[in-house]
Design a protein around this motif. Structure first.
Motif, short mmCIF file in Angstrom:
data_model
loop_
_atom_site.label_atom_id
_atom_site.label_comp_id
_atom_site.label_asym_id
_atom_site.label_seq_id
_atom_site.Cartn_x
_atom_site.Cartn_y
_atom_site.Cartn_z
N LEU A 101 25.41 16.03 77.29
CA LEU A 101 24.40 16.94 77.79
C LEU A 101 24.65 17.34 79.24
O LEU A 101 24.99 16.49 80.07
N ILE A 102 24.45 18.60 79.53
CA ILE A 102 24.67 19.11 80.88
C ILE A 102 23.74 18.43 81.87
O ILE A 102 24.16 18.01 82.96
N ALA A 103 22.46 18.28 81.50
CA ALA A 103 21.49 17.66 82.42
C ALA A 103 21.89 16.24 82.77
O ALA A 103 21.74 15.79 83.91
N LEU A 104 22.41 15.52 81.77
CA LEU A 104 22.85 14.14 81.99
C LEU A 104 23.99 14.10 83.00
O LEU A 104 24.00 13.29 83.93
N MET A 105 24.97 15.00 82.83
CA MET A 105 26.10 15.05 83.77
C MET A 105 25.63 15.36 85.18
O MET A 105 26.06 14.73 86.15
N GLN A 106 24.75 16.34 85.30
CA GLN A 106 24.28 16.75 86.63
C GLN A 106 23.58 15.59 87.32
O GLN A 106 23.79 15.35 88.52
N LEU A 159 39.09 13.60 93.11
CA LEU A 159 37.95 13.11 92.33
C LEU A 159 38.22 11.72 91.78
O LEU A 159 39.30 11.45 91.25
N LYS A 160 37.24 10.83 91.90
CA LYS A 160 37.33 9.51 91.25
C LYS A 160 36.72 9.54 89.86
O LYS A 160 37.12 8.78 88.99
N LEU A 161 35.72 10.42 89.65
CA LEU A 161 35.12 10.56 88.32
C LEU A 161 34.89 12.03 88.01
O LEU A 161 34.40 12.78 88.85
N LEU A 162 35.25 12.43 86.79
CA LEU A 162 34.99 13.78 86.32
C LEU A 162 34.24 13.69 84.99
O LEU A 162 34.76 13.12 84.02
N TYR A 163 33.03 14.24 84.95
CA TYR A 163 32.23 14.26 83.73
C TYR A 163 32.54 15.54 82.96
O TYR A 163 32.51 16.64 83.54
N VAL A 164 32.83 15.40 81.66
CA VAL A 164 33.30 16.53 80.86
C VAL A 164 32.54 16.57 79.54
O VAL A 164 32.27 15.53 78.93
N SER A 165 32.20 17.78 79.09
CA SER A 165 31.61 17.93 77.76
C SER A 165 32.72 17.77 76.72
O SER A 165 33.89 18.06 76.99
N ILE A 181 45.26 9.19 85.09
CA ILE A 181 43.90 8.98 84.56
C ILE A 181 43.61 7.48 84.59
O ILE A 181 44.37 6.69 84.03
N SER A 182 42.54 7.11 85.25
CA SER A 182 42.24 5.68 85.40
C SER A 182 41.62 5.09 84.14
O SER A 182 41.91 3.95 83.76
N LEU A 183 40.76 5.86 83.47
CA LEU A 183 40.12 5.39 82.24
C LEU A 183 39.38 6.55 81.59
O LEU A 183 39.11 7.57 82.22
N PHE A 184 39.06 6.39 80.30
CA PHE A 184 38.17 7.31 79.59
C PHE A 184 36.90 6.55 79.24
O PHE A 184 36.96 5.44 78.68
N ALA A 185 35.76 7.14 79.57
CA ALA A 185 34.47 6.57 79.19
C ALA A 185 33.75 7.55 78.26
O ALA A 185 33.58 8.72 78.59
N ILE A 186 33.36 7.07 77.08
CA ILE A 186 32.65 7.91 76.12
C ILE A 186 31.20 7.46 76.12
O ILE A 186 30.86 6.40 75.57
N ASP A 187 30.35 8.24 76.79
CA ASP A 187 28.94 7.89 76.90
C ASP A 187 28.18 8.40 75.67
O ASP A 187 28.65 9.32 74.99
N GLU A 188 27.02 7.80 75.39
CA GLU A 188 26.21 8.15 74.22
C GLU A 188 27.09 8.12 72.96
O GLU A 188 27.08 9.04 72.13
N ALA A 189 27.84 7.03 72.79
CA ALA A 189 28.86 6.96 71.74
C ALA A 189 28.29 6.99 70.33
O ALA A 189 29.02 7.25 69.37
#
Length: 598
Positions: free
Chosen positions: A66-71, A108-114, A132-140
Motif C-alpha cells: 500500500l502506498i500509504a504504508l510506504m509513505q 539510500l539504505k532502504l527503498l520501499y517498492v510496490s 542489495i543488502s536484503l529483500f523484505a516482503i512486508d504483509e507477506a
C-alpha cells in the motif's frame, strides 16, 4: 554483532532493549539467512529488517502493498535520520527519476517498492547491477490464497530468488494461520529459512463484544468513554460508512468517512488529517488502515462482523501500537452473519468458498465465545492457551460456569470414535443420538458414544465444542473440510486429569469497567505535565508539517512526565528518543521539563 545492533537500536530509534525475537531475527539476517517472521502488529516487525539494512552493505528493498504504508514508514525513518525513499505509482516522473538516481548513487539504505514496480523486468535488471543488502516482503500473507488479503501481484515475488540467490530474504506478517504460513514459505522458495513466531498476545488491548441492539446508540455510548481519543470504526459497506460518519458528526464527534469509492484526493486528505490528529475518528471500510504507523490509536470498533479472524486481528491490532492501554469493540448481530454468509456463497471457486466459510464460522465462534476471548484468538493461531487474560469482557464479567469434565470427555471420545474424520455437526448428532440417514449409512448409531449426550441441546453442545477448540483441546482442520481432531492436550481430559469449568451459553454482557486512557495512568502534576508536553508536541508538529507522533509518541510523553529528564543523557534514556530526534526536538522539551523539576 549484537552489540552493534543494540547501538543502532539506541542511537537511531531511541529504544534501550529489543522486544521478543527481534535480536535473533536481526542476527540471522546479518549472517545472510532467510527468515520468516510472524509477529503481531505493534511487535516491532519493521526494526527486524531496518536495523540489518543500516548495518549491511548496499540498499534494502522492502516490498509493500500500500502506498500509504510506504509513505508512513519512509516518513518515520527520515524523522530518525535514515536515508529512505519509496518508488510507486504515486510519484511524478521527475520524482521517480530522482529516487532511481539516489538508488544508483548508493544514497539510500532502504527503498520501499510496490510489487508491480518491483517485478517489471527493467527494475529487476537495475537491481542486479547494484549492491542489495536484503529483500523484505512486508504483509507477506498477501502471497497466500489461504491468507485473508490475497493479492495476485504478490504471487510472483518468489521468482526474485533465482535472480538474487546470495541476498537474504525476510518475509513478515502479523496474521497467518498454519495453512497460510506453509503456503508463504512454499511460494517464496526460501533457502532453509529461520522461522520466528512471536506471541500473538497484545495484553494492552481489551476485547469487548456486544450483542447488536440499536448500534448507533451503543456506538455513541462507547465513544463517550473515549472522548478526544483517536480511533477507527470499521463498517461493511460504503453506504454504512457514510451513514455512521454523518451521524457521528451530527453528535459533535470529529469524524470523517473513508472508503475506496471516494476520490483519491479526499482519501489522502482523510488519511493525513487522521495521522496528524486533526480528526479523532475515521469511519472506514477495510480499505483503510493496513500498516498505518499511527501509534496512538486508542480504540477500534467493528460496527459489522468481519469476514475472518485474521482480518479482525489485524484491524484490532491497529489499536495501542505504542503499548498503552487500548480497547476494541465488536457489535455482533445474527443478521451480520447472514449478510456475510451471502457474500461467501457468491464466491465461484468452490475451494475458496470452502476456505472462506470456515473462516467466517471461526469468526462467529469468537463472537459467541463464552470463554476468554484472548484465548480464542491465541488458539486460532495455534498458540495454545487456557489462562484467563483478565482484560476482556468475558474475564471481567464472567458467565456462569458448570463442571464440564464429563461433557468434555464425552465430546472428545466421540471425536475419537469418529476417527477424527467429521465436523462438529456430525459429532453433535451422534452425541445426541439422532436417527438420520447419514448416521445410519455411516454406522455411527453403533458407536459407543451414540446418544451419550442427550442431556444437552444442539446449541449447548455447539458451545461446549467451541470452548474445547478455544482452549486447545480440539483442533478444527481448515485444510480438511473443518473436521474435528484431537490435540496433544486431549489425552489429559480423556484420562480425567483435568478439572474443567465450562460456561453456560448466555448473551454477551456489556457492563464492564471502563478502560483507563494513558493520561489516567498519571496523577497530579504528572498529568498536567503530560498535557503540556502534548501541546508542545502539537505546536512543533504543525510548524514542522509532520504528524505529532513523528515528534514523539504518547508512550514517550508519558515516560517524560513520570521521569522528568533534566539533560540530554537522561532524555536519551526515554523510550523512543534517538540521537536525531534529540537534536531536532530535545531543546524545547527539556526546557519545559525543567520547569517541573522538584
Amino acid at each position: 554483532m549484537s552489540h552493534s545492533a543494540i547501538d543502532v537500536l539506541q542511537s537511531v530509534f531511541g529504544y534501550s532493549q529489543f522486544r521478543q525475537n527481534q535480536q535473533e531475527i536481526i542476527n540471522d539476517l546479518l549472517q545472510g539467512d532467510d527468515c520468516f517472521v510472524l509477529m503481531p502488529t505493534g511487535g516491532g516487525k519493521s526494526l527486524c529488517y531496518q536495523i540489518p539494512a543500516l548495518m549491511r552493505n548496499g540498499t534494502a528493498i522492502v516490498v509493500s502493498p500500500l502506498i500509504a504504508l510506504m509513505q508512513d514508514q519512509v516518513a518515520e525513518l527520515r524523522a530518525n535520520g535514515v536515508a529512505a525513499a519509496y518508488y510507486n505509482s504515486s510519484l511524478q516522473a521527475e520524482e521517480a527519476n530522482q529516487v532511481l538516481s539516489q538508488l544508483h548513487n548508493g544514497q539510500l539504505k532502504l527503498l520501499y517498492v510496490s510489487p508491480e514496480r518491483l517485478l517489471s523486468g527493467s527494475f529487476i535488471q537495475r537491481l542486479q547491477q547494484l549492491p542489495i543488502s536484503l529483500f523484505a516482503i512486508d504483509e507477506a500473507h498477501c502471497i497466500s490464497q489461504w491468507g485473508h488479503d490475497f493479492r495476485p501481484e504478490y504471487r510472483q515475488i518468489g521468482q526474485l530468488r533465482e535472480y538474487f540467490s546470495q541476498v537474504p530474504f525476510i518475509a513478515l506478517t502479523a496474521t497467518a494461520d498454519r495453512a497460510t504460513r506453509q503456503d508463504i514459505l512454499h511460494r517464496l522458495h526460501f533457502h532453509s529459512p529461520k522461522v520466528h513466531i512471536s506471541s500473538f498476545d497484545r495484553p494492552n488491548i481489551r476485547y469487548r463484544v456486544v450483542e447488536k441492539n440499536n448500534p448507533n446508540k451503543q456506538l455513541l455510548a462507547f465513544l463517550q468513554e473515549h472522548r478526544d481519543e483517536s480511533g477507527i470504526i470499521y463498517a461493511l459497506s460504503r453506504k454504512r460508512v457514510e451513514e455512521v460518519a454523518e451521524k457521528l458528526k451530527q453528535q459533535g464527534i470529529n469524524a470523517k468517512a473513508y472508503h475506496a469509492g471516494l476520490p483519491g484526493e479526499i482519501r489522502q486528505n482523510v488519511h493525513q488529517q487522521f495521522i496528524r490528529d486533526e480528526i479523532d475518528v475515521v469511519v472506514a471500510t477495510v480499505a483503510f488502515g493496513m500498516g498505518i504507523n499511527k501509534p496512538n490509536v486508542r480504540f477500534v470498533v467493528h460496527y459489522d462482523l468481519p469476514k475472518n479472524i485474521e482480518g479482525y486481528y489485524q484491524e484490532t491490532g491497529r489499536a495501542g501500537r505504542d503499548g498503552l492501554e487500548s480497547e476494541v469493540l465488536l457489535l455482533f448481530g445474527m443478521q451480520d452473519v447472514a449478510t456475510a454468509k451471502h457474500f461467501v456463497e457468491n464466491i465461484s471457486d468452490e475451494e475458496q468458498r470452502r476456505i472462506e466459510n470456515f473462516k467466517l464460522s471461526s469468526m462467529v465462534d469468537f463472537a459467541e465465545a463464552q470463554t476468554c476471548r484472548r484465548n480464542v484468538l491465541l488458539n486460532y493461531f495455534a498458540e495454545l492457551s487456557d489462562k484467563s487474560c483478565g482484560n476482556c469482557d468475558i474475564c471481567l464479567n464472567p458467565p456462569k460456569l458448570f463442571d464440564g469434565k464429563v461433557a468434555a470427555q464425552k465430546a472428545l471420545s466421540c471425536v475419537y470414535r469418529l476417527n477424527q474424520g467429521f465436523g462438529s455437526r456430525q459429532v453433535i448428532d451422534v452425541l445426541r443420538g439422532l436417527d438420520n440417514e447419514k448416521i445410519r449409512s455411516q454406522g455411527h448409531d453403533q458407536l459407543s458414544t451414540y446418544g451419550i449426550g442427550k442431556e444437552y441441546s444442539a446449541q449447548e453442545w455447539s458451545s461446549i465444542l467451541r470452548q474445547l477448540i478455544h482452549r486447545g483441546y480440539l483442533y478444527q482442520d481448515i485444510q480438511n473440510y473443518s473436521v474435528l481432531k484431537l490435540t496433544e492436550r486431549s489425552g489429559e481430559v480423556l484420562k480425567g486429569k483435568v478439572e474443567l469449568q465450562l460456561a453456560l451459553a448466555q448473551k454477551t454482557a456489556t457492563n464492564i469497567a471502563n478502560r483507563k486512557s494513558p493520561r489516567d495512568s498519571l496523577s497530579g502534576k504528572d498529568k498536567l505535565l503530560f498535557e503540556e508536553l502534548r501541546q508542545l508536541r502539537k505546536e512543533i508538529a504543525e510548524y514542522e508539517d509532520i504528524p505529532a507522533y513523528q515528534v514523539f509518541g504518547d508512550a514517550s510523553l508519558v515516560e517524560m512526565a513520570q521521569q522528568r529528564p533534566n539533560d540530554d543523557y537522561q532524555m536519551l534514556a526515554i523510550s523512543g528518543v534517538g540521537e536525531v530526534k534529540l537534536a531536532r526536538f530535545g531543546f524545547e522539551f527539556l526546557a519545559l521539563l525543567r520547569q517541573y523539576q522538584d
